[in-house]
Design an enzyme around this catalytic site. Structure first.
Site, PDB file in Angstrom:
ATOM      1  N   ASP A  75      12.871   8.326   2.307  1.00 42.40           N
ATOM      2  CA  ASP A  75      12.823   8.754   3.713  1.00 42.40           C
ATOM      3  C   ASP A  75      12.044   7.685   4.516  1.00 42.40           C
ATOM      4  OD1 ASP A  75      12.274   9.866   6.169  1.00 42.40           O
ATOM      5  OD2 ASP A  75      11.487  11.760   5.371  1.00 42.40           O
ATOM      6  N   GLU A 112      -6.129 -15.336  -3.093  1.00 42.25           N
ATOM      7  CA  GLU A 112      -5.937 -14.799  -4.435  1.00 42.25           C
ATOM      8  C   GLU A 112      -4.510 -15.096  -4.889  1.00 42.25           C
ATOM      9  OE1 GLU A 112      -6.354 -10.443  -2.695  1.00 42.25           O
ATOM     10  OE2 GLU A 112      -5.478 -10.372  -4.676  1.00 42.25           O
ATOM     11  N   CYS A 121      -9.190  -9.597  -2.080  1.00 43.33           N
ATOM     12  CA  CYS A 121      -9.065  -9.690  -0.615  1.00 43.33           C
ATOM     13  C   CYS A 121     -10.402  -9.903   0.093  1.00 43.33           C
ATOM     14  CB  CYS A 121      -8.401  -8.437  -0.064  1.00 43.33           C
ATOM     15  SG  CYS A 121      -6.892  -8.016  -0.915  1.00 43.33           S
ATOM     16  N   THR A 168       4.137  -2.548   0.638  1.00 44.62           N
ATOM     17  CA  THR A 168       2.840  -3.044   1.132  1.00 44.62           C
ATOM     18  C   THR A 168       2.705  -4.562   0.947  1.00 44.62           C
ATOM     19  OG1 THR A 168       1.622  -2.651  -0.929  1.00 44.62           O
ATOM     20  CG2 THR A 168       1.758  -0.818   0.607  1.00 44.62           C
ATOM     21  N   HIS A 194     -10.186  -3.960   6.223  1.00 46.30           N
ATOM     22  CA  HIS A 194      -9.141  -4.581   5.399  1.00 46.30           C
ATOM     23  C   HIS A 194      -7.952  -3.614   5.410  1.00 46.30           C
ATOM     24  CE1 HIS A 194      -6.842  -6.275   2.251  1.00 46.30           C
ATOM     25  NE2 HIS A 194      -7.077  -5.288   1.403  1.00 46.30           N
TER      26      HIS A 194
END
Ligand code: CAA
Length: 387
Positions: free
Chosen positions: A29, A79, A111, A152, A233
């Protein structure tokens, strides 16, 4: 002495994937991605961009020849570095034409490393007031195709010039930090994509925020009402929103409303780019500067930095007098709007086409409009082209 961010620049490639297209392809969805995760678009990194070329593109936009003369240290936080030995910073030294009397080093703690770099720069300038330091956070956030982390992803680079009497933000020496050896997200040396215990990582991020923010309030005596905006972050923008909710739990309604409104400005660019790993917190800060209309000199901005593995830190910065003269309203939005939308097929092809172990391969750079591009490898040596 006032020390902090004098200039800030950003680069992300010219390609993106719309999250609605990804949701359709993955049979999810779309609202899960758009609302549940809080991402509408994702930067796609072509094989002709890597952390070095993206960093060079970001830094080139902000530096004058005079800045380059004064910079005596380049701190490259990443990284997703391109070499296990040589730092990204030394490529930047050559590509941007810095003098040779400069310290170059790469820093790593997921991060978090760009935040460490800012504080190291702060210390260096406190001892050498005429120095300037270039801090870069550059990353390519990659998870596996079809994994939960796929939505992500993202990438780009933030470049910051750190100096005394900065024009934008005075970084306060008020940080509180928290470290613990946990396996929430990591990338073995053999892997090109991150491994992650997704739900656990989101909880560790929030737990660390509670630790450092509580400690910050005890150390400084400042509660949430002292802040005019909070930057986080942003591995995905919903995660920052969850941290904000913790921060404003006991705030009065006016403060909570103001901080929630500003958070929409903080997350605007990340929502269209995705995770930036080391640069993510500072992209949020840039987004706030370019999109908020009610910021004033002297306002206190909260900064939550988090790097899996894990390290958390909370510190604050004060906006400098006249900071708004150096910020162009929504400038970066124009760049984002000019990007090319990819189909999911095109994105997957690009995802699978980056150079990994080859000894020699020349890349076709003709469709990449950036000034600095990665043109391939010759005998395992990376080739960069400056147009
Ligand atoms: N409409 C609206 N919302 C919906 C929805 C729908 N149709 N369907 C689901 N949602 C909501 C869910 O309710 C959930 O919301 P809450 O988080 O508020 O509960 C949200 O969408 C996510 O859904 P799931 O819980 O089903 O999540 P998932 O199993 O797909 O995994 C994830 C999400 C863990 C973030 C995953 O994307 C992931 O592993 N990402 C990479 C790891 C990461 O980013 N971790 C962050 C902390 S670590 C860090 O910060 C370092 C770093 O940069 C990586």
């Amino acid at each position: 002495m006032n020390i902090g961010i004098d200039k800030i620049g950003f680069f992300t490639p010219h390609l993106y994937l719309d999250m609605k297209d990804l949701a359709e392809a993955r049979n999810v969805d779309p609202n899960k991605y758009l609302i549940g995760i809080g991402q509408s678009k994702m930067a796609v990194i072509p094989p002709t961009q890597d952390v070095v070329s993206m960093a060079a593109n970001a830094a080139d936009k902000i530096l004058t020849e005079e800045d380059k003369e004064q910079i005596d240290m380049i701190l490259f936080a990443t990284e997703s570095g391109v070499d296990n030995s040589k730092s990204g910073a030394v490529y930047i030294q050559r590509l941007l034409g810095f003098k040779k009397q400069v310290r170059v080093v790469e820093l790593k703690q997921a991060c978090y490393a760009a935040t460490a770099a800012i504080h190291f720069a702060h210390g260096h300038i406190a001892m050498n007031p005429d120095s300037k330091v270039l801090v870069i956070g550059a990353d390519n956030a990659r998870y596996g195709l079809g994994t939960k982390g796929e939505v992500t992803q993202g990438g780009g680079a933030v470049a910051m010039l750190i100096s005394r009497n900065p024009r934008i933000l005075s970084v306060q020496d008020d940080g509180t930090y928290w470290a613990d050896d946990v396996m929430d997200f990591w990338r073995p040396l053999t892997h090109d994509e991150a491994l992650v215990d997704g739900k656990y990582s989101t909880n560790v991020y929030l737990d660390f925020f509670k630790h450092v923010f509580e400690e910050y309030q005890a150390k400084t005596g400042f509660d949430i009402s002292k802040f005019d905006a909070m930057c986080f972050h942003l591995p995905y923008t919903k995660e920052g929103f969850k941290a904000l909710k913790i921060a404003i739990e006991n705030a009065d309604a006016e403060v909570a409303t103001k901080l929630t409104r500003e958070f929409e400005n903080v997350r605007r660019y990340s929502n269209q780019i995705g995770n930036l790993y080391t640069g993510s917190l500072y992209l949020g800060f840039l987004s706030l500067l370019e999109n908020a209309t009610d910021l004033k000199p002297g306002m206190r901005i909260g900064m939550y930095s988090y790097g899996s593995g894990a390290q958390g830190e909370f510190y604050s910065g004060l906006l400098r007098p006249g900071f708004d003269k150096y910020i162009e309203h929504q400038a970066f939005q124009k760049t984002l709007d000019a990007r090319k939308r990819l189909t999911v097929d095109e994105y997957e092809k690009i995802y699978n086409s980056r150079i990994k172990d080859e000894k020699t391969r020349k890349l076709d750079i003709s469709s990449d409009p950036a000034k600095f591009v990665f043109a391939g490898v010759e005998d395992y040596q990376r080739q960069y082209v400056v147009r």
